[in-house]
Design an enzyme around this catalytic site. Sequence first.
Site, PDB file in Angstrom:
ATOM      1  CB  THR A   1      -2.929   7.295   3.032  1.00  0.00           C
ATOM      2  OG1 THR A   1      -1.693   7.927   2.694  1.00  0.00           O
ATOM      3  CG2 THR A   1      -3.102   6.025   2.225  1.00  0.00           C
ATOM      4  CD  GLU A   2      -2.179  12.858   2.144  1.00  0.00           C
ATOM      5  OE1 GLU A   2      -2.237  11.771   2.759  1.00  0.00           O
ATOM      6  OE2 GLU A   2      -1.498  13.813   2.531  1.00  0.00           O
ATOM      7  CG  ASN A   3      -0.433   6.750  -0.901  1.00  0.00           C
ATOM      8  OD1 ASN A   3      -0.806   7.207   0.174  1.00  0.00           O
ATOM      9  ND2 ASN A   3       0.108   5.560  -1.010  1.00  0.00           N
TER      10      ASN A   3
END
Lengths: 239, 224
Positions: free
Chosen positions: B49-51
């Site tokens: 996930t990007e975060n």
Amino acid sequence: MDKRVADLEAALEGVEDGMSVMVGGFGGSGAPIELLHALIDRFRATGSPGRLTLINNNAGNGRVGIAAMIDAGMVERIICSFPRSADPRAFTERYLAGEIGLELVPQGTLAERIRAGGAGIPAFYTPAGLGTALAEGKPTARFEEKSYVLERWLKADVALIKAESADRLGNLTYRRAARNFSPLMAMAAALTIVQATRIVAPGQIDPEAVVTPGIFVDRVVEVPDPQQEEALMRAGVSH
Amino acid sequence: MKDNKLSNAQIAWRAAQDIADGAYVNLGIGFPEMVARFAPEGREAIFHTENGVLNFGEAPAEGEEDWDLINAGKKAITLKPGAAFFHHADSFAMVRGGHLDVAILGAYEVAETGDLANWSTGRGGVPAVGGAMDLVHGARRIAVVTEHVTKDGRPKLVERCSLPLTGVGCVTRVYTSLAVIDIDANRFVLREKLAHISLEALQALTGAKLVIEGGVSDLVVPEI
């Protein structure tokens, strides 16, 4: 060397009208709520700091944190990738009324621009945005048969960061996914201000575990048991 | 099957069957997140996930959320053994650097050229892009999961996108509520379709020519 300061007010000294302020966090994860609310309290009491440019992944949620800064009228412009949230009223109303500026940046480009700002790299090429509205007017170049967009570094006057552990030298760890943009922003601001859940003695953070080395940090204030933006939002809290 | 088309869960199931053992996978926010629920038994896929999390798992039980542990859609997640945290620049190094095997994204429109429009309906309001423009250039395979047509019946698979682009020439496979279609050399190549729908009917719901190359299989998905 001792970067600890006594309270939030001392931590935020020198944050003035018209400054650019990087705010760590992705949604509520990593949002430095106590630092933001202390800035709002100062603005309400003194009228300063106003006309701020905020740099964050988002543009606030509910009635706390960045959303509360927008509601208070402190924010002139936001640089972010995703100005939508579960409750985006604060930003949306001002944006549609033309009262707040928006620079929309692809998320990876935002991260890399901040990293570049902290690393002394004035510009770089990325594939993100090529052929889209967000790359209009930007120079492109070809490398190994593919085209890339030129993007510039992003620096700020101030970074506001939420850390888990800190020592007086400014070494930091973060909690779970609350790390996100904070290590990059800590590098890219002239004045990096950190709220840490606990301040420990030098050596208590294993050097192998330090995420942000103290060289990137200017001030540390201890905020035990910090508030969490998402939890505040769900509880319907307004600041 | 309801209304003679696949549900979102069934589209997600079909997309999940193509995730190889050992694959690193990013799922777009919203409907594509469902793909994680249908990862085939015996294959280990690692979700990004990007975060800044690799190897996250299911959502926690209600009341067990830790809001410092979320995905790019700001939903609470849990960790699997062997998870890792990292900052945003490393996260997008994984994305743009070609380290992800596949990204599975939603779409407003996909063109036969592989162009994707999935970030702006072009109707004003507040624009938001997130990580989509980075993702479409990073993963080795960019797949789309989508309804075959819009709510008012217009084709989402088109010759040229009419909405603002997310990326040019990036999509390689589309899983729709009616078919599985590859994008190859600026053409939609039909691979699978629901048995009950004729080729002519499918073509009529598609805004660009469907090419047949080496046979079309039935699209078979379990009731979910």
